[in-house]
Design a protein around this motif. Structure first.
Motif, PDB file in Angstrom:
ATOM      1  N   PRO A 155       0.822  -1.222   0.000  1.00 39.26           N
ATOM      2  CA  PRO A 155       0.000   0.000   0.000  1.00 39.26           C
ATOM      3  C   PRO A 155       0.853   1.267   0.000  1.00 39.26           C
ATOM      4  CG  PRO A 155      -0.759  -1.557   1.671  1.00 39.26           C
ATOM      5  CD  PRO A 155       0.539  -2.091   1.154  1.00 39.26           C
ATOM      6  N   LYS A 156       0.431   2.248  -0.770  1.00 38.22           N
ATOM      7  CA  LYS A 156       1.042   3.575  -0.654  1.00 38.22           C
ATOM      8  C   LYS A 156       0.606   4.167   0.684  1.00 38.22           C
ATOM      9  CE  LYS A 156       0.961   4.461  -5.653  1.00 38.22           C
ATOM     10  NZ  LYS A 156       0.354   3.159  -6.034  1.00 38.22           N
ATOM     11  N   PHE A 182      13.733  -4.436  -0.575  1.00 42.34           N
ATOM     12  CA  PHE A 182      12.754  -3.381  -0.301  1.00 42.34           C
ATOM     13  C   PHE A 182      13.272  -2.026  -0.802  1.00 42.34           C
ATOM     14  CE2 PHE A 182      11.125   0.043   2.367  1.00 42.34           C
ATOM     15  CZ  PHE A 182       9.762  -0.189   2.324  1.00 42.34           C
ATOM     16  N   LYS A 183      12.362  -1.201  -1.331  1.00 39.66           N
ATOM     17  CA  LYS A 183      12.721   0.129  -1.812  1.00 39.66           C
ATOM     18  C   LYS A 183      11.571   1.094  -1.545  1.00 39.66           C
ATOM     19  CE  LYS A 183      11.432  -1.650  -6.337  1.00 39.66           C
ATOM     20  NZ  LYS A 183      11.940  -2.122  -7.626  1.00 39.66           N
ATOM     21  N   LYS A 184      11.883   2.383  -1.538  1.00 41.23           N
ATOM     22  CA  LYS A 184      10.862   3.390  -1.259  1.00 41.23           C
ATOM     23  C   LYS A 184      11.157   4.654  -2.051  1.00 41.23           C
ATOM     24  CE  LYS A 184      13.311   5.599   2.589  1.00 41.23           C
ATOM     25  NZ  LYS A 184      14.591   4.935   2.326  1.00 41.23           N
ATOM     26  N   LYS A 185      10.125   5.496  -2.188  1.00 43.77           N
ATOM     27  CA  LYS A 185      10.289   6.819  -2.785  1.00 43.77           C
ATOM     28  C   LYS A 185       9.380   7.783  -2.039  1.00 43.77           C
ATOM     29  CE  LYS A 185      10.251   9.425  -7.134  1.00 43.77           C
ATOM     30  NZ  LYS A 185       9.986   9.397  -8.600  1.00 43.77           N
ATOM     31  N   GLU A 186       9.955   8.884  -1.564  1.00 43.78           N
ATOM     32  CA  GLU A 186       9.223   9.856  -0.764  1.00 43.78           C
ATOM     33  C   GLU A 186       8.800  11.048  -1.631  1.00 43.78           C
ATOM     34  OE1 GLU A 186      11.878   8.870   3.252  1.00 43.78           O
ATOM     35  OE2 GLU A 186      12.166  10.756   2.149  1.00 43.78           O
ATOM     36  N   PHE A 187       7.619  11.575  -1.357  1.00 45.32           N
ATOM     37  CA  PHE A 187       7.074  12.695  -2.125  1.00 45.32           C
ATOM     38  C   PHE A 187       6.607  13.811  -1.195  1.00 45.32           C
ATOM     39  CE2 PHE A 187       6.478   8.855  -4.568  1.00 45.32           C
ATOM     40  CZ  PHE A 187       6.741   9.202  -5.884  1.00 45.32           C
ATOM     41  N   ASN A 188       6.957  15.039  -1.519  1.00 40.61           N
ATOM     42  CA  ASN A 188       6.379  16.252  -0.922  1.00 40.61           C
ATOM     43  C   ASN A 188       6.559  16.344   0.599  1.00 40.61           C
ATOM     44  OD1 ASN A 188       5.270  16.537  -3.589  1.00 40.61           O
ATOM     45  ND2 ASN A 188       3.501  15.344  -2.958  1.00 40.61           N
ATOM     46  N   PHE A 189       7.696  15.908   1.124  1.00 41.71           N
ATOM     47  CA  PHE A 189       7.911  15.950   2.571  1.00 41.71           C
ATOM     48  C   PHE A 189       8.196  17.368   3.080  1.00 41.71           C
ATOM     49  CE2 PHE A 189       8.944  11.541   4.417  1.00 41.71           C
ATOM     50  CZ  PHE A 189       7.912  10.963   3.698  1.00 41.71           C
ATOM     51  N   PHE A 224      -1.983  14.464  -4.379  1.00 48.42           N
ATOM     52  CA  PHE A 224      -0.741  13.682  -4.425  1.00 48.42           C
ATOM     53  C   PHE A 224       0.440  14.498  -4.954  1.00 48.42           C
ATOM     54  CE2 PHE A 224      -3.311  12.397  -8.164  1.00 48.42           C
ATOM     55  CZ  PHE A 224      -2.501  12.857  -9.187  1.00 48.42           C
ATOM     56  N   TYR A 225       0.170  15.668  -5.533  1.00 51.65           N
ATOM     57  CA  TYR A 225       1.257  16.559  -5.937  1.00 51.65           C
ATOM     58  C   TYR A 225       1.623  17.557  -4.844  1.00 51.65           C
ATOM     59  CZ  TYR A 225       0.840  15.054 -10.811  1.00 51.65           C
ATOM     60  OH  TYR A 225       0.835  14.320 -11.975  1.00 51.65           O
ATOM     61  N   ILE A 226       0.824  17.617  -3.794  1.00 55.02           N
ATOM     62  CA  ILE A 226       1.012  18.629  -2.747  1.00 55.02           C
ATOM     63  C   ILE A 226       1.313  18.019  -1.390  1.00 55.02           C
ATOM     64  CG2 ILE A 226      -0.141  20.513  -1.512  1.00 55.02           C
ATOM     65  CD1 ILE A 226      -1.774  21.004  -4.085  1.00 55.02           C
ATOM     66  N   PHE A 227       0.571  16.971  -1.010  1.00 59.15           N
ATOM     67  CA  PHE A 227       0.685  16.398   0.329  1.00 59.15           C
ATOM     68  C   PHE A 227       1.735  15.287   0.368  1.00 59.15           C
ATOM     69  CE2 PHE A 227      -4.039  17.561   0.868  1.00 59.15           C
ATOM     70  CZ  PHE A 227      -3.689  18.872   1.149  1.00 59.15           C
ATOM     71  N   PRO A 228       2.269  14.977   1.557  1.00 60.42           N
ATOM     72  CA  PRO A 228       3.344  13.977   1.670  1.00 60.42           C
ATOM     73  C   PRO A 228       2.835  12.538   1.590  1.00 60.42           C
ATOM     74  CG  PRO A 228       2.814  14.870   3.827  1.00 60.42           C
ATOM     75  CD  PRO A 228       2.002  15.653   2.844  1.00 60.42           C
ATOM     76  N   TRP A 229       3.577  11.696   0.856  1.00 63.96           N
ATOM     77  CA  TRP A 229       3.247  10.284   0.787  1.00 63.96           C
ATOM     78  C   TRP A 229       4.485   9.477   0.415  1.00 63.96           C
ATOM     79  CZ3 TRP A 229       2.820   7.656  -4.175  1.00 63.96           C
ATOM     80  CH2 TRP A 229       2.933   8.507  -5.290  1.00 63.96           C
ATOM     81  N   VAL A 230       4.399   8.171   0.582  1.00 62.83           N
ATOM     82  CA  VAL A 230       5.521   7.258   0.340  1.00 62.83           C
ATOM     83  C   VAL A 230       5.051   6.113  -0.549  1.00 62.83           C
ATOM     84  CG1 VAL A 230       7.222   5.703   1.383  1.00 62.83           C
ATOM     85  CG2 VAL A 230       6.543   7.788   2.581  1.00 62.83           C
ATOM     86  N   MET A 231       5.835   5.819  -1.576  1.00 62.89           N
ATOM     87  CA  MET A 231       5.608   4.655  -2.422  1.00 62.89           C
ATOM     88  C   MET A 231       6.639   3.596  -2.057  1.00 62.89           C
ATOM     89  SD  MET A 231       6.026   4.394  -6.574  1.00 62.89           S
ATOM     90  CE  MET A 231       4.511   5.231  -6.978  1.00 62.89           C
ATOM     91  N   MET A 232       6.198   2.331  -1.976  1.00 65.25           N
ATOM     92  CA  MET A 232       7.094   1.244  -1.582  1.00 65.25           C
ATOM     93  C   MET A 232       6.974   0.079  -2.553  1.00 65.25           C
ATOM     94  SD  MET A 232       6.274   1.438   2.516  1.00 65.25           S
ATOM     95  CE  MET A 232       4.529   1.781   2.237  1.00 65.25           C
ATOM     96  N   GLY A 233       8.061  -0.704  -2.654  1.00 69.44           N
ATOM     97  CA  GLY A 233       8.054  -1.859  -3.539  1.00 69.44           C
ATOM     98  C   GLY A 233       9.165  -2.824  -3.205  1.00 69.44           C
ATOM     99  N   LEU A 234       9.159  -3.954  -3.899  1.00 68.37           N
ATOM    100  CA  LEU A 234      10.168  -4.999  -3.702  1.00 68.37           C
ATOM    101  C   LEU A 234      10.790  -5.373  -5.039  1.00 68.37           C
ATOM    102  CD1 LEU A 234       8.181  -7.441  -1.357  1.00 68.37           C
ATOM    103  CD2 LEU A 234       9.659  -5.545  -0.674  1.00 68.37           C
TER     104      LEU A 234
END
Length: 634
Positions: A155-156, A182-189, A224-234
């Motif tokens: 889940p994002k 495991f990997k991640k990408k952070e957005f708009n922190f 999703f272009y303004i608020f903070p969120w995290v994308m995760m994957g394997l």
């Protein structure tokens, strides 16, 4: 023992009282109540990835809802299928003071098919809380635990997911073995109170505290272009029961084609022969694709899976052929199989389908997207087929899948590319018509409106609407004309060239008004600017015009017999970075006037400091669109 019992009773009572106090809305800081339809008191998710084939997700959400608009913030639902098991799910509802109102156990949750209107073939189901509040505010404590083998879709995590919602505390904890990659990408922190508390080879944790609700400002970009969120994957994952390894898009494409899609194309010999007979002697691949696409539109219908669960493995093409329905994956795969039967290459394409444009993250290799379409090679480009629509023209994709980065899956790899970008003037509305005024101010007129590009997408459904719905549409579209009567409607849908033409005849009493023996009427009867631009002081966010447009109007206006023009509006021309606007009034003779108007709106992303200039530009256009002619009787 008496003292021990008294002490235990006191401690239990204190604990219950403390819990009650913690849920009281009085304890929510005023700064979090401001602009909030709901406050998320706690949003905690624990994701435990035990292996490539095993993931458990525990969630606890405490949400205080202040009004009806905040109910959707509760988010008390879970999807499941044969690869996903809901181990536990429950909720408790409290009043504003923290007193328990209702306890909802698993058996009290609504359990239904996640497929819109169809439950014959799909294992996808959803359990959700169905609660009708009797008072506001109220608080819901929701807890769930879900186990799945689908580790391809972690889940994002959104620390703040929408406007008008504040967050008191938000926690994310992810546990994973080193071997899965495991990997991640952070957005708009930036600018948000988020702390990364753990970041090791086997654990990732964040905590966010006191994120105030934000108002949605006109023309703001999506959350999703303004608020903070995290994308995760394997790098090593499992999808629909199939192990996968992919560090690059080339690896992902080969795996997806070979392991997920390759056994889904089979059709009966009868259907293959039927497709070959259907295309006949046609040799052009695009013409053959057009014939097959039209066949799919007539034969099948789209059913929507309401919750994004399960994998991306489509139904078998032969089952879609037999049943006549499917979701986006199933219908795309079915069309691909039919094209394959007549030797036309095509490729499954993953993307985010929505009126708001969102790209596949090209630098993050993982299962992404919420939609699937089909791409057909056309020289160095592609024709994109929306296989869920029964009436969209061949290759048309404005307003839902246009102008965004997508992932084309091929047997030898995968390719990130961009879908069709409709330019400002591609989204055209060309109007030509006339109206005549009578001595009493009544209006009778007719107009032909040709729409292309994104404006085509807003119009072509009119041909299938009921007379009542059509009339409601035009009364809203021409809300500037009081007492409007729709006398005639006729439509031409040129799907080959993707043009939709409306031929409309109208009438209205009292369009012209009288003052001191003079008739006044607004010259632009047919296409007044409908933009509603709010004044925003101290705007915080940038703004975006997602799609440009171009309107061109030419209208012949005939005055009532015996009337002559006393005053005409001046010709105008406004130019800015946001577009261009021009009007011209040509006096043919004492009774006839030609009104010409063009309005170009440029798509683009603009700084928050430019918003007031944009508002003033649109305000000028609105004011000029309301300019009046004054006529007097000789």
């Amino acid at each position: 023992m008496k003292y021990l019992f008294s002490a235990l009773f006191f401690l239990m009572s204190f604990a219950l009282f403390s819990q009650k106090m913690e849920l009281s809305t009085l304890l929510i800081p005023d700064s979090l109540k401001q602009n909030a339809n709901a406050v998320i008191r706690l949003d905690r998710m624990d994701i435990d990835i035990a292996s490539q084939r095993s993931m458990t997700i525990k969630e606890k959400r405490i949400v205080t809802v202040f009004n009806e608009k905040g109910i959707n913030v509760i988010g008390a639902f879970e999807g499941y299928d044969k690869t996903t098991n809901i181990r536990s799910i429950e909720a408790v509802v409290y009043d504003g003071a923290g007193n328990e109102i209702k306890k909802i156990k698993r058996k009290d949750f609504r359990d239904q098919s996640a497929v819109d209107g169809i439950s014959l073939f799909s294992d996808d189901r959803v359990m959700f809380l169905e609660y009708t509040p009797t008072q506001y505010p109220f608080t819901v404590v929701y807890e769930s635990e879900v186990a799945t083998s689908n580790t391809a879709m972690i889940p994002k995590w959104y620390f703040l997911s929408r406007y008008y919602t504040s967050v008191e505390r938000c926690e994310l904890n992810v546990f994973f073995p080193v071997a899965v990659g495991f990997k991640k990408k952070e957005f708009n922190f930036s600018g948000f109170n988020i702390k990364k508390t753990t970041d090791t080879p086997t654990q990732l944790s964040y905590v966010a505290i006191n994120l105030p609700a934000q108002k949605e400002e006109s023309y703001s970009r999506e959350a999703f272009y303004i608020f903070p969120w995290v994308m995760m994957g394997l790098d090593k994952f499992n999808l629909s029961g199939v192990d996968g390894t992919a560090k690059t898009w080339e690896e992902f494409g080969r795996w997806y084609s070979d392991k997920i899609l390759s056994d889904t194309y089979e059709l009966s010999d009868e259907t293959k022969a039927k497709m070959k007979a259907l295309v006949g002697t046609e040799k052009d691949p695009l013409q053959k694709a057009r014939i097959i696409y039209n066949y799919v539109q007539q034969k099948s219908r789209y059913v929507s899976i309401q919750i994004g669960i399960g994998g991306w493995k489509p139904m078998l093409a032969k089952d879609v052929d037999r049943l006549g329905y499917g979701d986006c994956k199933a219908l795309t795969n079915y069309t691909h199989a039919l094209l394959k039967a007549v030797d036309v290459p095509s490729y499954h394409t993953l993307l985010y389908g929505d009126s708001h444009k969102k790209n596949i993250e090209s630098d993050f290799v993982a299962v992404q997207g919420n939609h699937m379409i089909l791409s057909v090679p056309n020289g160095n480009d592609y024709v994109w087929l929306e296989c869920t629509s029964q009436d969209a023209p061949f290759g048309y994709q404005a307003n839902f899948t246009d102008d965004r980065e997508v992932l084309i899956v091929k047997p030898d790899g995968a390719e990130i590319t961009r879908t069709k970008n409709y330019q400002n003037q591609d989204n055209a509305q060309i109007s030509k018509g006339s109206y005549t005024l009578a001595e009493d101010g009544s209006l009778s007129g007719s107009i032909s409106i040709l729409s292309e590009g994104s404006q085509y997408g807003f119009k072509y459904a009119l041909q299938n609407q009921s007379g009542t719905d059509r009339e409601a549409h035009y009364k809203e579209y021409w809300s500037n004309i009081n007492n409007l009567k729709i006398n005639k409607t006729a439509f031409e849908n040129d799907k080959e060239n993707i043009r939709f033409t409306e031929n409309i005849a109208i009438g209205a009493v009292n369009y012209g008004t009288f003052s001191a023996g003079k008739m006044l009427f607004v010259v632009n009867a047919y296409n007044q600017n409908a933009f509603n631009i709010k004044r925003i002081r101290n705007r915080k966010t940038a703004f975006e015009i997602q799609r440009g447009s171009y309107d061109e109007d030419e209208i012949l206006i005939t005055l009532p017999q015996g009337f002559v023009i006393e005053t005409l509006p001046q010709d105008t021309a406004y130019n800015s970075k946001f577009g261009a606007y021009k009007t011209e009034i040509i006096k043919k003779d004492d009774s006839n006037i030609i009104y010409k108007r063009t309005f170009l709106l440029n798509k683009g992303q603009y700084a928050n400091t430019e918003y007031e200039a944009f508002r003033l530009y649109i305000e000028q256009i609105t004011r000029n669109d309301n300019a009046k002619i004054i006529a007097v009787k000789q």
